[in-house]
Design a protein around this motif. Structure first.
Motif, PDB file in Angstrom:
ATOM      1  N   ARG A  99      15.351 -18.835   0.453  1.00 43.60           N
ATOM      2  CA  ARG A  99      15.393 -17.563   1.191  1.00 43.60           C
ATOM      3  C   ARG A  99      14.998 -16.397   0.290  1.00 43.60           C
ATOM      4  NH1 ARG A  99      19.890 -19.975   3.689  1.00 43.60           N
ATOM      5  NH2 ARG A  99      21.302 -19.037   2.184  1.00 43.60           N
ATOM      6  N   ARG A 100      15.524 -16.364  -0.946  1.00 43.00           N
ATOM      7  CA  ARG A 100      15.187 -15.292  -1.881  1.00 43.00           C
ATOM      8  C   ARG A 100      13.695 -15.296  -2.200  1.00 43.00           C
ATOM      9  NH1 ARG A 100      20.342 -16.462  -3.978  1.00 43.00           N
ATOM     10  NH2 ARG A 100      19.515 -17.988  -5.421  1.00 43.00           N
ATOM     11  N   THR A 101      13.138 -16.476  -2.392  1.00 41.77           N
ATOM     12  CA  THR A 101      11.704 -16.581  -2.672  1.00 41.77           C
ATOM     13  C   THR A 101      10.900 -16.069  -1.494  1.00 41.77           C
ATOM     14  OG1 THR A 101      12.048 -18.471  -4.134  1.00 41.77           O
ATOM     15  CG2 THR A 101       9.827 -18.184  -3.241  1.00 41.77           C
ATOM     16  N   HIS A 102      11.291 -16.445  -0.302  1.00 41.64           N
ATOM     17  CA  HIS A 102      10.595 -15.991   0.910  1.00 41.64           C
ATOM     18  C   HIS A 102      10.698 -14.465   1.056  1.00 41.64           C
ATOM     19  CE1 HIS A 102       8.918 -16.081   4.920  1.00 41.64           C
ATOM     20  NE2 HIS A 102       9.958 -15.390   5.357  1.00 41.64           N
ATOM     21  N   GLN A 103      11.867 -13.912   0.781  1.00 39.47           N
ATOM     22  CA  GLN A 103      12.048 -12.457   0.880  1.00 39.47           C
ATOM     23  C   GLN A 103      11.174 -11.725  -0.129  1.00 39.47           C
ATOM     24  OE1 GLN A 103      16.280 -12.189   0.384  1.00 39.47           O
ATOM     25  NE2 GLN A 103      16.701 -12.399   2.579  1.00 39.47           N
ATOM     26  N   ARG A 104      11.078 -12.244  -1.350  1.00 39.67           N
ATOM     27  CA  ARG A 104      10.222 -11.618  -2.363  1.00 39.67           C
ATOM     28  C   ARG A 104       8.766 -11.665  -1.943  1.00 39.67           C
ATOM     29  NH1 ARG A 104      13.833 -14.120  -6.251  1.00 39.67           N
ATOM     30  NH2 ARG A 104      12.441 -15.904  -6.278  1.00 39.67           N
ATOM     31  N   GLN A 105       8.351 -12.801  -1.396  1.00 45.74           N
ATOM     32  CA  GLN A 105       6.960 -12.929  -0.949  1.00 45.74           C
ATOM     33  C   GLN A 105       6.678 -11.980   0.217  1.00 45.74           C
ATOM     34  OE1 GLN A 105       6.741 -17.110  -0.132  1.00 45.74           O
ATOM     35  NE2 GLN A 105       6.088 -17.625  -2.204  1.00 45.74           N
ATOM     36  N   SER A 106       7.615 -11.857   1.133  1.00 44.71           N
ATOM     37  CA  SER A 106       7.446 -10.958   2.273  1.00 44.71           C
ATOM     38  C   SER A 106       7.373  -9.514   1.813  1.00 44.71           C
ATOM     39  CB  SER A 106       8.588 -11.118   3.272  1.00 44.71           C
ATOM     40  OG  SER A 106       8.541 -12.395   3.859  1.00 44.71           O
ATOM     41  N   ALA A 107       8.185  -9.154   0.832  1.00 41.96           N
ATOM     42  CA  ALA A 107       8.191  -7.781   0.319  1.00 41.96           C
ATOM     43  C   ALA A 107       6.854  -7.442  -0.339  1.00 41.96           C
ATOM     44  CB  ALA A 107       9.337  -7.595  -0.668  1.00 41.96           C
ATOM     45  N   ARG A 108       6.241  -8.407  -1.011  1.00 41.55           N
ATOM     46  CA  ARG A 108       4.948  -8.169  -1.656  1.00 41.55           C
ATOM     47  C   ARG A 108       3.829  -7.992  -0.629  1.00 41.55           C
ATOM     48  NH1 ARG A 108       5.490 -13.115  -5.263  1.00 41.55           N
ATOM     49  NH2 ARG A 108       7.245 -12.500  -6.511  1.00 41.55           N
ATOM     50  N   GLU A 109       3.963  -8.668   0.495  1.00 44.12           N
ATOM     51  CA  GLU A 109       2.931  -8.621   1.525  1.00 44.12           C
ATOM     52  C   GLU A 109       3.037  -7.375   2.404  1.00 44.12           C
ATOM     53  OE1 GLU A 109       3.367 -12.294   3.597  1.00 44.12           O
ATOM     54  OE2 GLU A 109       2.745 -13.482   1.851  1.00 44.12           O
ATOM     55  N   THR A 110       4.184  -6.716   2.395  1.00 46.44           N
ATOM     56  CA  THR A 110       4.377  -5.521   3.217  1.00 46.44           C
ATOM     57  C   THR A 110       3.707  -4.338   2.536  1.00 46.44           C
ATOM     58  OG1 THR A 110       6.508  -6.395   3.925  1.00 46.44           O
ATOM     59  CG2 THR A 110       6.110  -4.053   4.303  1.00 46.44           C
ATOM     60  N   PRO A 111       2.817  -3.633   3.291  1.00 46.66           N
ATOM     61  CA  PRO A 111       2.090  -2.498   2.679  1.00 46.66           C
ATOM     62  C   PRO A 111       2.986  -1.304   2.426  1.00 46.66           C
ATOM     63  CG  PRO A 111       1.303  -2.910   4.942  1.00 46.66           C
ATOM     64  CD  PRO A 111       2.380  -3.910   4.627  1.00 46.66           C
TER      65      PRO A 111
END
Length: 111
Positions: A99-111
């Motif tokens: 979940r933490r990995t997914h959240q970090r990846q999502s945060a990077r993809e958000t402009p």
């Protein structure tokens, strides 16, 4: 030696409950060594699981996974019912890491 190992494991559990996770690791590591010296494999399994919990509380996922896996492997080999608990702890930690990995990846993809 066995009694000292049990006492140190109990102290480690109390320290972990009080939030003194680093001190808990020290006591549990000593208790693990004593369990191994006297050949107490059930105690060894319990100490491995407790070390997994303490390391998880410290945020040391890699170490926690190593201890949970060792506890799971040993408990299965010995046919202990605690294998279900070790599996659940390991699974919970792996899911939390995912979940933490997914959240970090999502945060990077958000402009």
């Amino acid at each position: 030696w066995r009694a000292e190992g049990v006492h140190r494991a109990n102290l480690g559990g109390v320290l972990c409950s009080l939030g003194s996770h680093a001190r808990a690791v020290d006591e549990l590591t000593a208790a693990l060594a004593l369990s191994r010296v006297v050949g107490d494999q059930e105690g060894e399994c319990a100490r491995l699981g407790s070390l997994g919990i303490a390391h998880s509380c410290l945020g040391k996922s890699t170490a926690a996974i190593r201890f949970y896996t060792a506890a799971l492997t040993l408990s299965r080999r010995l046919g202990l019912p605690s294998s279900a608990t070790h599996f659940a702890n390991l699974n919970e930690l792996l899911l939390a890491d995912q979940r933490r990995t997914h959240q970090r990846q999502s945060a990077r993809e958000t402009p």
